[in-house]
Design a protein around this motif. Sequence first.
Motif, PDB file in Angstrom:
ATOM      1  N   GLU A 117       0.808  -1.220   0.000  1.00  0.00           N
ATOM      2  CA  GLU A 117       0.000   0.000   0.000  1.00  0.00           C
ATOM      3  C   GLU A 117       0.842   1.271   0.000  1.00  0.00           C
ATOM      4  OE1 GLU A 117      -2.371  -0.454   3.515  1.00  0.00           O
ATOM      5  OE2 GLU A 117      -3.539  -2.113   2.668  1.00  0.00           O
ATOM      6  N   ARG A 118       2.121   1.153   0.236  1.00  0.00           N
ATOM      7  CA  ARG A 118       3.008   2.311   0.355  1.00  0.00           C
ATOM      8  C   ARG A 118       3.897   2.422  -0.869  1.00  0.00           C
ATOM      9  NH1 ARG A 118       3.388   3.992   5.787  1.00  0.00           N
ATOM     10  NH2 ARG A 118       4.263   5.835   4.819  1.00  0.00           N
ATOM     11  N   ASP A 119       4.405   3.620  -1.086  1.00  0.00           N
ATOM     12  CA  ASP A 119       5.339   3.833  -2.184  1.00  0.00           C
ATOM     13  C   ASP A 119       6.672   4.316  -1.638  1.00  0.00           C
ATOM     14  OD1 ASP A 119       3.775   3.166  -4.438  1.00  0.00           O
ATOM     15  OD2 ASP A 119       2.685   5.064  -4.251  1.00  0.00           O
TER      16      ASP A 119
ATOM     17  N   PHE B 174      13.797  -8.304  12.923  1.00  0.00           N
ATOM     18  CA  PHE B 174      13.955  -7.126  13.777  1.00  0.00           C
ATOM     19  C   PHE B 174      14.553  -5.974  12.976  1.00  0.00           C
ATOM     20  CE2 PHE B 174      16.642  -4.483  16.532  1.00  0.00           C
ATOM     21  CZ  PHE B 174      15.686  -4.012  17.417  1.00  0.00           C
ATOM     22  N   VAL B 175      15.622  -6.264  12.241  1.00  0.00           N
ATOM     23  CA  VAL B 175      16.272  -5.216  11.447  1.00  0.00           C
ATOM     24  C   VAL B 175      15.370  -4.795  10.289  1.00  0.00           C
ATOM     25  CG1 VAL B 175      18.327  -4.628  10.083  1.00  0.00           C
ATOM     26  CG2 VAL B 175      18.559  -5.983  12.164  1.00  0.00           C
ATOM     27  N   ALA B 176      14.651  -5.733   9.691  1.00  0.00           N
ATOM     28  CA  ALA B 176      13.710  -5.393   8.614  1.00  0.00           C
ATOM     29  C   ALA B 176      12.624  -4.453   9.124  1.00  0.00           C
ATOM     30  CB  ALA B 176      13.086  -6.665   8.024  1.00  0.00           C
ATOM     31  N   ALA B 177      12.132  -4.690  10.338  1.00  0.00           N
ATOM     32  CA  ALA B 177      11.116  -3.810  10.931  1.00  0.00           C
ATOM     33  C   ALA B 177      11.679  -2.400  11.121  1.00  0.00           C
ATOM     34  CB  ALA B 177      10.638  -4.378  12.261  1.00  0.00           C
ATOM     35  N   ARG B 178      12.900  -2.310  11.605  1.00  0.00           N
ATOM     36  CA  ARG B 178      13.544  -1.002  11.765  1.00  0.00           C
ATOM     37  C   ARG B 178      13.745  -0.327  10.406  1.00  0.00           C
ATOM     38  NH1 ARG B 178      18.719  -0.215  14.240  1.00  0.00           N
ATOM     39  NH2 ARG B 178      17.888   1.870  14.592  1.00  0.00           N
ATOM     40  N   TYR B 179      14.159  -1.099   9.422  1.00  0.00           N
ATOM     41  CA  TYR B 179      14.412  -0.571   8.084  1.00  0.00           C
ATOM     42  C   TYR B 179      13.132  -0.019   7.459  1.00  0.00           C
ATOM     43  CZ  TYR B 179      15.768  -0.441   3.171  1.00  0.00           C
ATOM     44  OH  TYR B 179      15.997  -0.038   1.883  1.00  0.00           O
ATOM     45  N   VAL B 180      12.039  -0.747   7.598  1.00  0.00           N
ATOM     46  CA  VAL B 180      10.755  -0.267   7.063  1.00  0.00           C
ATOM     47  C   VAL B 180      10.350   1.022   7.761  1.00  0.00           C
ATOM     48  CG1 VAL B 180       8.281  -0.780   6.960  1.00  0.00           C
ATOM     49  CG2 VAL B 180       9.937  -2.495   6.240  1.00  0.00           C
TER      50      VAL B 180
ATOM     51  N   TYR C   1      12.331   3.191   9.072  1.00  0.00           N
ATOM     52  CA  TYR C   1      13.262   4.204   8.580  1.00  0.00           C
ATOM     53  C   TYR C   1      12.840   4.699   7.195  1.00  0.00           C
ATOM     54  CZ  TYR C   1      17.705   6.190   6.943  1.00  0.00           C
ATOM     55  OH  TYR C   1      18.671   7.014   6.424  1.00  0.00           O
ATOM     56  N   GLU C   2      12.577   3.769   6.292  1.00  0.00           N
ATOM     57  CA  GLU C   2      12.227   4.130   4.917  1.00  0.00           C
ATOM     58  C   GLU C   2      10.876   4.832   4.813  1.00  0.00           C
ATOM     59  OE1 GLU C   2      13.810   4.048   2.002  1.00  0.00           O
ATOM     60  OE2 GLU C   2      15.645   3.202   2.838  1.00  0.00           O
TER      61      GLU C   2
END
Length: 185
Positions: free
Chosen positions: A50-52, A164-170, A172-173
């Motif tokens: 749903e996001r760009d 965990f890092v993927a959650a932080r990365y999302v 962040y982005e």
Amino acid sequence: MRIYTRSGDKGTTSLVYGKRVAKTDSRVEAYGTCDEANSMIGLALSYIHERDWDKKEAFLEKLYRVQTVLFHVGAELSTPSDREVAWKLKEAHITELEEQIDEWSEILPPLTQFILPSGNNASSALHLARTIVRRAERMAVAVQDELQDTLSISYLNRLSDYLFVAARYVNYELGGPEIPLQVDM
């Protein structure tokens, strides 16, 4: 192919190759929890759709790959120890997770304190997937004597770090908040 078989109506299910076990069997719990984690990753991905953002497609491809490998980990957990595992997990799958963790960690601000699992919907779902993977790991450890190979345990361990890092990365982005743990309550 019919979805229902009625073969589980009396509380048993089949492992790979047809061996019947109770639905409460530890192996069923382990691979069922992998399936649960996979579904939660899918929910996170539906929020991301749903996001760009410019790196979205690359991120989605990485998580689809994780889902595929996690599906195979579940299959390994559901294969009796006296039978051949159809698809073998390799050390390279774990290395792939570690390399991606390192790549995202280079981009992210360093952690200086604990953070709460939160942020945007996708990040929160990835945090929940992480905790489900931790449970799958504990359940896989409980049946490790029945496994042909314990790489699946290592993969699950690393996958929780990855999520965990993927959650932080999302976060962040997509500009989601990273909420620090309150220590002075």
